[in-house]
Scaffold this active site. Structure first.
Site, PDB file in Angstrom:
ATOM      1  N   HIS A 107     -23.230  27.526 -35.431  1.00 27.49           N
ATOM      2  CA  HIS A 107     -24.408  27.099 -36.202  1.00 27.49           C
ATOM      3  C   HIS A 107     -24.731  28.047 -37.357  1.00 27.49           C
ATOM      4  O   HIS A 107     -25.617  27.748 -38.166  1.00 27.49           O
ATOM      5  CB  HIS A 107     -25.635  26.983 -35.297  1.00 27.49           C
ATOM      6  CG  HIS A 107     -25.531  25.920 -34.263  1.00 27.49           C
ATOM      7  ND1 HIS A 107     -25.254  24.598 -34.571  1.00 27.49           N
ATOM      8  CD2 HIS A 107     -25.651  25.973 -32.908  1.00 27.49           C
ATOM      9  CE1 HIS A 107     -25.212  23.892 -33.467  1.00 27.49           C
ATOM     10  NE2 HIS A 107     -25.444  24.700 -32.434  1.00 27.49           N
ATOM     11  N   ASP A 145     -17.959  21.523 -28.773  1.00 25.73           N
ATOM     12  CA  ASP A 145     -19.300  21.824 -28.295  1.00 25.73           C
ATOM     13  C   ASP A 145     -20.146  20.554 -28.345  1.00 25.73           C
ATOM     14  O   ASP A 145     -19.902  19.660 -29.164  1.00 25.73           O
ATOM     15  CB  ASP A 145     -19.933  22.904 -29.165  1.00 25.73           C
ATOM     16  CG  ASP A 145     -21.223  23.445 -28.594  1.00 25.73           C
ATOM     17  OD1 ASP A 145     -21.162  24.392 -27.799  1.00 25.73           O
ATOM     18  OD2 ASP A 145     -22.298  22.909 -28.945  1.00 25.73           O
ATOM     19  N   HIS A 147     -23.077  20.253 -29.449  1.00 30.44           N
ATOM     20  CA  HIS A 147     -23.877  20.243 -30.668  1.00 30.44           C
ATOM     21  C   HIS A 147     -22.949  20.296 -31.879  1.00 30.44           C
ATOM     22  O   HIS A 147     -21.915  20.964 -31.836  1.00 30.44           O
ATOM     23  CB  HIS A 147     -24.819  21.446 -30.711  1.00 30.44           C
ATOM     24  CG  HIS A 147     -25.766  21.523 -29.549  1.00 30.44           C
ATOM     25  ND1 HIS A 147     -25.432  22.153 -28.368  1.00 30.44           N
ATOM     26  CD2 HIS A 147     -27.020  21.046 -29.403  1.00 30.44           C
ATOM     27  CE1 HIS A 147     -26.457  22.065 -27.533  1.00 30.44           C
ATOM     28  NE2 HIS A 147     -27.437  21.399 -28.132  1.00 30.44           N
ATOM     29  N   ASP A 224     -21.265  22.858 -23.007  1.00 29.26           N
ATOM     30  CA  ASP A 224     -22.571  22.259 -22.759  1.00 29.26           C
ATOM     31  C   ASP A 224     -22.477  20.735 -22.706  1.00 29.26           C
ATOM     32  O   ASP A 224     -23.482  20.055 -22.510  1.00 29.26           O
ATOM     33  CB  ASP A 224     -23.591  22.698 -23.811  1.00 29.26           C
ATOM     34  CG  ASP A 224     -23.068  22.604 -25.232  1.00 29.26           C
ATOM     35  OD1 ASP A 224     -21.945  22.105 -25.435  1.00 29.26           O
ATOM     36  OD2 ASP A 224     -23.780  23.048 -26.157  1.00 29.26           O
TER      37      ASP A 224
END
Length: 282
Positions: A107, A145, A147, A224
């Site tokens: 990120h 991931d 996200h 995740d």
């Protein structure tokens, strides 16, 4: 030969109260050690390698502890801890290993929070981007991931040396990655879609890339997506075995960098399942 795991105890030294806390990596390291993996210890990334990705002003502010948001606190010595995690990604690229260092990175944009996101989502330096720029080779980045890696997309957008491919949950933080553009191929998935749908879309994603153009594969390996985790896509160990087989089938030098995954028990098990399948095909 088993894939080597990049790890240093120093990455456990901060953030015990935080969602992205040390326990997830501590448990994963224990499981991988019990499974017989060998470990190598990284050195901090050189600042010249950080500057291939991040702005000088951002690095200065991070060094001084002047960069903080709700998800990404200015912990004591966070610049050096983040440099060590980036060095873990570089070492993983060198030895074709798997870095389980923290903090994660996808990120983090060139100057911090990327693509309009309010926070850096637990990330200080973009580890996988630093390692890819260090290698300097045409590379496909596969981000699994849960996200979207908005920082990685921002850094490599329009870069003809890199193709970024992301499978992620939508809607979800950071709200980006809803469509593909330029060299960034995004495949948003509904919550808890399950193994079969996920692997079908992964096949579609990899089929959209001309892998002959690339000399290396970098995997932003977030877990995740596991059923019940923070960005659950309802995945089981079976899905991670399928992911490992598909990565190996690309027949490219590959390295892995840990992103999310917030239960150390299933993170360690999922890494083992992915790597066993990867090594069986490789």
């Amino acid at each position: 030969m088993k894939t080597r795991i990049v790890f240093s105890e120093k990455c456990l030294a901060y953030g015990s109260w935080h969602t992205e806390g040390p326990e997830r990596v501590r448990k994963a390291q224990k499981i991988l050690k019990e499974k017989g993996y060998s470990f190598v210890t990284p050195e901090p990334a050189a600042e010249e390698d950080l500057l291939k990705v991040h702005d000088h002003e951002y690095l200065w502010m991070l060094k001084k502890g002047l960069v903080e948001d709700d998800d990404t606190p200015a912990y004591d010595n966070i610049y050096e801890l983040a440099r060590l995690s980036a060095g873990g990604a570089i070492l993983a690229a060198k030895v074709k290993g798997f870095s389980i260092m923290r903090p994660p990175g996808h990120h983090a944009g060139a100057s911090g929070a990327a693509l309009g996101a309010a926070t850096r989502g637990f990330c200080y330096l973009n580890n996988v981007a630093i390692a890819v720029r260090y290698l300097g080779k045409p590379t496909m980045i596969l981000d699994i991931d849960g996200h979207h890696g908005n920082g990685t997309q921002e850094i490599f957008y329009g870069d003809n040396m890199v193709t970024y491919v992301s499978l992620h949950r939508h809607p979800n933080f950071p709200g980006t990655g809803t469509s593909s553009d330029m060299n960034c191929l995004n495949f948003p998935l509904p919550p808890d879609c399950g193994d079969t749908v996920y692997l079908k879309i992964l096949d579609k994603a990899l089929g959209a890339v001309d892998t002959r153009k690339f000399e290396a594969v970098a995997v932003s390996a977030g877990f995740d997506t596991y059923a019940g985790d923070l960005a659950s896509l309802g995945l089981s160990e079976k899905a991670y075995r399928g992911i490992g087989k598909r990565i190996a089938a690309l027949q490219k030098p590959t390295f892995f960098v840990l992103e999310g995954g917030y239960s150390g028990q299933h993170v360690g098990t999922a890494i083992d399942e992915l790597l066993k399948a990867y090594e069986d095909v490789r």
